[in-house]
Design a protein around this motif. Structure first.
Motif, PDB file in Angstrom:
ATOM      1  N   LEU A  40      11.182  -3.443  -2.420  1.00  0.00           N
ATOM      2  CA  LEU A  40      10.641  -2.393  -1.351  1.00  0.00           C
ATOM      3  C   LEU A  40      11.032  -3.245  -0.435  1.00  0.00           C
ATOM      4  CD1 LEU A  40       8.423  -0.023  -3.244  1.00  0.00           C
ATOM      5  CD2 LEU A  40      10.807  -0.051  -3.132  1.00  0.00           C
ATOM      6  N   ARG A  43      14.380  -3.949   0.333  1.00  0.00           N
ATOM      7  CA  ARG A  43      15.213  -3.087   0.631  1.00  0.00           C
ATOM      8  C   ARG A  43      15.036  -2.266   2.169  1.00  0.00           C
ATOM      9  NH1 ARG A  43      12.886   2.362  -0.344  1.00  0.00           N
ATOM     10  NH2 ARG A  43      14.786   4.385  -0.920  1.00  0.00           N
ATOM     11  N   VAL A 182       9.923   3.289  -8.631  1.00  0.00           N
ATOM     12  CA  VAL A 182      10.870   2.485  -8.043  1.00  0.00           C
ATOM     13  C   VAL A 182      12.392   1.805  -7.808  1.00  0.00           C
ATOM     14  CG1 VAL A 182      10.115   0.168  -6.588  1.00  0.00           C
ATOM     15  CG2 VAL A 182       8.956   0.901  -7.587  1.00  0.00           C
ATOM     16  N   LEU A 186      13.151   5.903  -6.340  1.00  0.00           N
ATOM     17  CA  LEU A 186      12.987   5.772  -4.733  1.00  0.00           C
ATOM     18  C   LEU A 186      14.288   5.286  -3.475  1.00  0.00           C
ATOM     19  CD1 LEU A 186       9.458   3.842  -5.222  1.00  0.00           C
ATOM     20  CD2 LEU A 186       9.801   6.446  -4.469  1.00  0.00           C
TER      21      LEU A 186
ATOM     22  N   VAL B  31       8.572  10.473  -1.787  1.00  0.00           N
ATOM     23  CA  VAL B  31       8.481   9.073  -2.608  1.00  0.00           C
ATOM     24  C   VAL B  31       7.033   9.024  -2.167  1.00  0.00           C
ATOM     25  CG1 VAL B  31       7.563   6.547  -1.186  1.00  0.00           C
ATOM     26  CG2 VAL B  31       9.780   7.832  -0.799  1.00  0.00           C
ATOM     27  N   ALA B  77       8.210   2.124   0.756  1.00  0.00           N
ATOM     28  CA  ALA B  77       9.727   2.826   0.963  1.00  0.00           C
ATOM     29  C   ALA B  77      10.177   3.837   1.894  1.00  0.00           C
ATOM     30  CB  ALA B  77       9.426   3.974   0.344  1.00  0.00           C
TER      31      ALA B  77
END
Lengths: 186, 80
Positions: A40, A43, A182, A186, B31, B77
């Motif tokens: 993440l 990302r 995840v 997402l 999320v 996220a």
């Protein structure tokens, strides 16, 4: 310190099953948790690239695999109860069902890998795939190990052994329910 | 809750995750909802499949640690 104090059960005494299996469960959660957090974090540097790459994964297949694994975990939990009830025949049938569902999981995962390979997508295509191959591949290796462990503990069929094998299997399940959203959603 | 009820709860939570993703929703609320469903599934697995319902203090520790991890995931996220 009084005898009464030393006899008092500690919190660890309440843990079901083998302590070492819990050490393994916590260790695996830490490893996968760190891997998912790194995924993440990377990302953030390329959200558009990650979103495009994620589109190549089998999201529906991964959703089905979630159902497959939680159902397999249910069979393993029922197998523990059968072992405690002294019903080895039922125990072995339930473990066989759990292992078969593990095989279904691997077949669906293998189909996704085959499609990615067919599209020329490798570890090096994008950082998304480096992480997704590592995380899902490491998890799939645990599924294979869990299938072998379940088969091994079903032979003696002792409650303690079956509980330990099932705990490993539930850990595999637990990691997947965290990994799936995840990497795939997402 | 029996292990069979736990399994049914996991199926419902999984269906909710899939439905949410299929709805095309996105953004911070998406999320938070998806990770909350993951946390609920993890709680059920720890409590019923792994038997931590018999050890409430340890289950609370796992819940706290998982909560911290999921909040970290959500922050990362949403930041993307």
């Amino acid at each position: 310190m009084t005898d009464q104090a030393t006899d008092r059960p500690s919190a660890l005494d309440q843990l079901p099953g083998e302590l070492m299996m819990w050490v393994l469960i916590v260790s695996e959660l830490l490893v996968f948790g760190a891997g998912l957090a790194a995924f993440l974090a990377v990302r953030i540097t390329d959200p558009a690239g990650f979103a495009e790459a994620q589109g190549h994964l089998h999201r529906a297949g991964a959703g089905v695999n979630t159902i497959v694994l939680v159902t397999s975990g249910w069979l393993a939990a029922l197998a523990v109860q059968a072992a405690e009830a002294g019903r080895p025949g039922r125990l072995r049938a339930l473990v066989a069902g759990a292992i078969a569902l593990g095989a279904v999981f691997l077949v669906l995962k293998g189909a996704e890998y085959a499609d990615l390979a067919h599209a020329g997508i490798t570890f090096e295509t994008h950082a998304f795939f480096t992480f997704s191959y590592l995380l899902t591949g490491f998890h799939a290796a645990h599924v294979m190990a869990g299938m072998i462990l379940l088969a091994v503990v079903a032979v003696p069929a002792s409650p303690r052994a079956v509980e330990t094998g099932a705990a490993f299997w539930h850990m595999v399940d637990l990691v997947w329910v965290l990994l799936f959203p995840v990497v795939y959603l997402l | 809750m029996t292990v069979t009820r736990a399994w049914l709860a996991l199926l419902l939570l999984s269906a909710a995750s899939t439905g949410l993703a299929a709805s095309g929703a996105h953004g911070a609320v998406f999320v938070v909802l998806v990770l909350s469903l993951a946390g609920a599934k993890a709680h059920v697995i720890l409590s019923r499949y792994l038997g931590l319902s018999a050890a409430p203090p340890i289950r609370a520790g796992f819940d706290l640690a998982l909560g911290v991890v999921l909040v970290l995931f959500a922050v990362l996220a949403i930041a993307a």
